[in-house]
Design a protein around this motif. Structure first.
Motif, short mmCIF file in Angstrom:
data_model
loop_
_atom_site.label_atom_id
_atom_site.label_comp_id
_atom_site.label_asym_id
_atom_site.label_seq_id
_atom_site.Cartn_x
_atom_site.Cartn_y
_atom_site.Cartn_z
N TRP A 56 0.83 -1.19 0.00
CA TRP A 56 0.00 0.00 0.00
C TRP A 56 0.88 1.25 0.00
CZ3 TRP A 56 -1.23 4.43 2.62
CH2 TRP A 56 -2.44 5.03 2.28
N VAL A 57 1.94 1.22 0.78
CA VAL A 57 2.85 2.36 0.87
C VAL A 57 3.55 2.60 -0.47
CG1 VAL A 57 5.04 3.12 1.90
CG2 VAL A 57 3.20 2.25 3.36
N GLU A 58 3.94 1.53 -1.17
CA GLU A 58 4.57 1.68 -2.48
C GLU A 58 3.66 2.45 -3.43
OE1 GLU A 58 5.95 -1.90 -4.40
OE2 GLU A 58 6.79 -2.64 -2.51
N GLY A 70 8.97 1.83 13.00
CA GLY A 70 7.83 1.10 12.46
C GLY A 70 8.05 0.67 11.02
N LYS A 71 8.68 1.54 10.25
CA LYS A 71 8.98 1.22 8.85
C LYS A 71 10.01 0.09 8.76
CE LYS A 71 7.92 5.96 7.54
NZ LYS A 71 8.47 7.26 7.10
N LYS A 72 11.00 0.15 9.63
CA LYS A 72 12.00 -0.91 9.68
C LYS A 72 11.36 -2.23 10.08
CE LYS A 72 16.25 -2.33 12.00
NZ LYS A 72 17.31 -1.97 12.96
N ARG A 73 10.45 -2.18 11.06
CA ARG A 73 9.79 -3.40 11.52
C ARG A 73 9.02 -4.05 10.38
NH1 ARG A 73 12.13 -3.82 14.28
NH2 ARG A 73 11.64 -2.51 16.03
N ALA A 74 8.33 -3.24 9.59
CA ALA A 74 7.58 -3.78 8.46
C ALA A 74 8.50 -4.49 7.49
CB ALA A 74 6.82 -2.65 7.76
N ARG A 75 9.65 -3.89 7.20
CA ARG A 75 10.60 -4.53 6.27
C ARG A 75 11.16 -5.82 6.87
NH1 ARG A 75 11.73 0.92 5.66
NH2 ARG A 75 13.52 0.84 7.06
N GLN A 76 11.47 -5.81 8.17
CA GLN A 76 11.99 -7.02 8.81
C GLN A 76 10.97 -8.16 8.72
OE1 GLN A 76 12.79 -5.24 12.70
NE2 GLN A 76 14.94 -5.79 12.46
N GLN A 99 -6.36 -0.12 19.66
CA GLN A 99 -7.64 0.56 19.45
C GLN A 99 -7.73 1.24 18.09
OE1 GLN A 99 -5.29 1.54 21.62
NE2 GLN A 99 -5.16 3.77 21.72
N HIS A 100 -6.59 1.40 17.40
CA HIS A 100 -6.58 2.07 16.09
C HIS A 100 -6.41 1.09 14.93
CE1 HIS A 100 -6.30 5.76 18.33
NE2 HIS A 100 -5.19 5.34 18.92
N LYS A 101 -6.39 -0.21 15.21
CA LYS A 101 -6.06 -1.20 14.19
C LYS A 101 -7.06 -1.28 13.05
CE LYS A 101 -8.28 -5.15 16.36
NZ LYS A 101 -8.54 -6.43 15.86
N ASP A 102 -8.30 -0.89 13.28
CA ASP A 102 -9.33 -1.02 12.24
C ASP A 102 -9.49 0.24 11.38
OD1 ASP A 102 -9.95 -3.66 12.97
OD2 ASP A 102 -11.27 -2.96 14.58
N VAL A 103 -8.63 1.23 11.59
CA VAL A 103 -8.69 2.44 10.76
C VAL A 103 -8.20 2.07 9.35
CG1 VAL A 103 -7.75 4.76 10.40
CG2 VAL A 103 -8.32 3.98 12.72
N PRO A 104 -9.03 2.26 8.33
CA PRO A 104 -8.59 1.95 6.96
C PRO A 104 -7.33 2.73 6.58
CG PRO A 104 -10.95 2.32 7.03
CD PRO A 104 -10.42 2.73 8.37
N TYR A 105 -6.49 2.09 5.79
CA TYR A 105 -5.22 2.71 5.40
C TYR A 105 -5.42 4.11 4.84
CZ TYR A 105 -2.85 -1.92 5.52
OH TYR A 105 -2.31 -3.13 5.86
N ASP A 106 -6.46 4.31 4.05
CA ASP A 106 -6.65 5.61 3.40
C ASP A 106 -7.36 6.64 4.28
OD1 ASP A 106 -9.13 4.40 3.33
OD2 ASP A 106 -9.48 4.78 1.20
N GLY A 111 -4.48 1.55 11.09
CA GLY A 111 -4.48 0.21 10.49
C GLY A 111 -3.19 -0.09 9.75
N LEU A 112 -2.67 0.91 9.06
CA LEU A 112 -1.41 0.74 8.32
C LEU A 112 -0.28 0.37 9.26
CD1 LEU A 112 0.22 1.00 5.67
CD2 LEU A 112 0.55 3.42 6.27
N MET A 113 -0.13 1.15 10.32
CA MET A 113 0.99 0.89 11.24
C MET A 113 0.76 -0.39 12.05
SD MET A 113 2.96 3.00 10.06
CE MET A 113 4.31 2.36 11.05
N TRP A 114 -0.47 -0.71 12.36
CA TRP A 114 -0.76 -1.97 13.04
C TRP A 114 -0.24 -3.13 12.19
CZ3 TRP A 114 -1.92 -3.34 17.79
CH2 TRP A 114 -2.43 -4.61 18.04
N ASP A 115 -0.53 -3.08 10.89
CA ASP A 115 -0.07 -4.15 10.00
C ASP A 115 1.44 -4.12 9.81
OD1 ASP A 115 -2.57 -5.24 9.76
OD2 ASP A 115 -2.98 -4.39 7.78
N CYS A 116 2.05 -2.93 9.84
CA CYS A 116 3.51 -2.84 9.74
C CYS A 116 4.19 -3.59 10.88
CB CYS A 116 3.96 -1.38 9.74
SG CYS A 116 3.71 -0.54 8.17
N TRP A 117 3.55 -3.62 12.03
CA TRP A 117 4.09 -4.30 13.20
C TRP A 117 3.63 -5.75 13.27
CZ3 TRP A 117 7.53 -2.47 16.93
CH2 TRP A 117 7.95 -1.15 16.76
N GLY A 118 3.04 -6.26 12.18
CA GLY A 118 2.65 -7.67 12.12
C GLY A 118 1.17 -7.90 12.33
#
Length: 153
Positions: A56-58, A70-76, A99-106, A111-118
């Motif tokens: 999504w970030v790309e 957080g960005k490094k964690r996503a890549r790892q 509590q913020h995990k369900d916020v749509p990426y856009d 939600g974006l950062m929640w997924d970056c952390w796994g």
């Protein structure tokens, strides 16, 4: 080769090391490579979550979302790299953002950062793994102390 306490109250690395450290912690820190075990048994779903976020970030960019960590964690996670205990502890502590995990990426960063952390699977794995690592370390510390008490340093 763990750190041993010397008769003079200082600490040494290994049985034949020099008594030069003020504490066990400073001995372990100075010889951290010996203690640096890593883990990559996190769930594939954590990798998939990180990959989805990075894709999504790309296409859309980071915007104001995420720290360098957080960005490094996503890549790892996306690359299935091995993680240290400290990194796993950081992942576990990311639960505070649940509590913020369900916020749509856009619509925001949650939600974006929640997924970056796994995502949920990655965070839950980190919490359980951290407990396991610390429990194993405590058991080893007890066994080591028992050995020293029985056989001397």
């Amino acid at each position: 080769m763990p750190c041993y306490e010397c008769e003079n109250g200082l600490w040494k690395f290994g049985e034949t090391g020099k008594c030069q450290y003020d504490s066990k912690e400073s001995c372990e820190t100075a010889n951290k490579d010996y203690y640096a075990k890593t883990y990559n048994d996190y769930p594939q779903s954590a990798t998939n979550n990180a990959k989805r976020a990075l894709k999504w970030v790309e296409e859309n960019g980071w915007g104001s979302c995420g720290t360098d960590v957080g960005k490094k964690r996503a890549r790892q996670l996306a690359n299935r790299e091995s993680l240290s205990r400290d990194t796993i502890a950081r992942m576990a502590s990311f639960k505070r953002h649940q509590q913020h995990k369900d916020v749509p990426y856009d619509e925001g960063c949650g939600g974006l950062m929640w997924d970056c952390w796994g995502g949920t699977s990655g965070i839950n794995w980190a919490i359980k793994k951290l407990e396991q690592i610390d429990k194993e370390k405590n058991i080893l510390d007890i066994l080591f102390k028992n050995y020293i008490n029985k056989h001397g340093s």
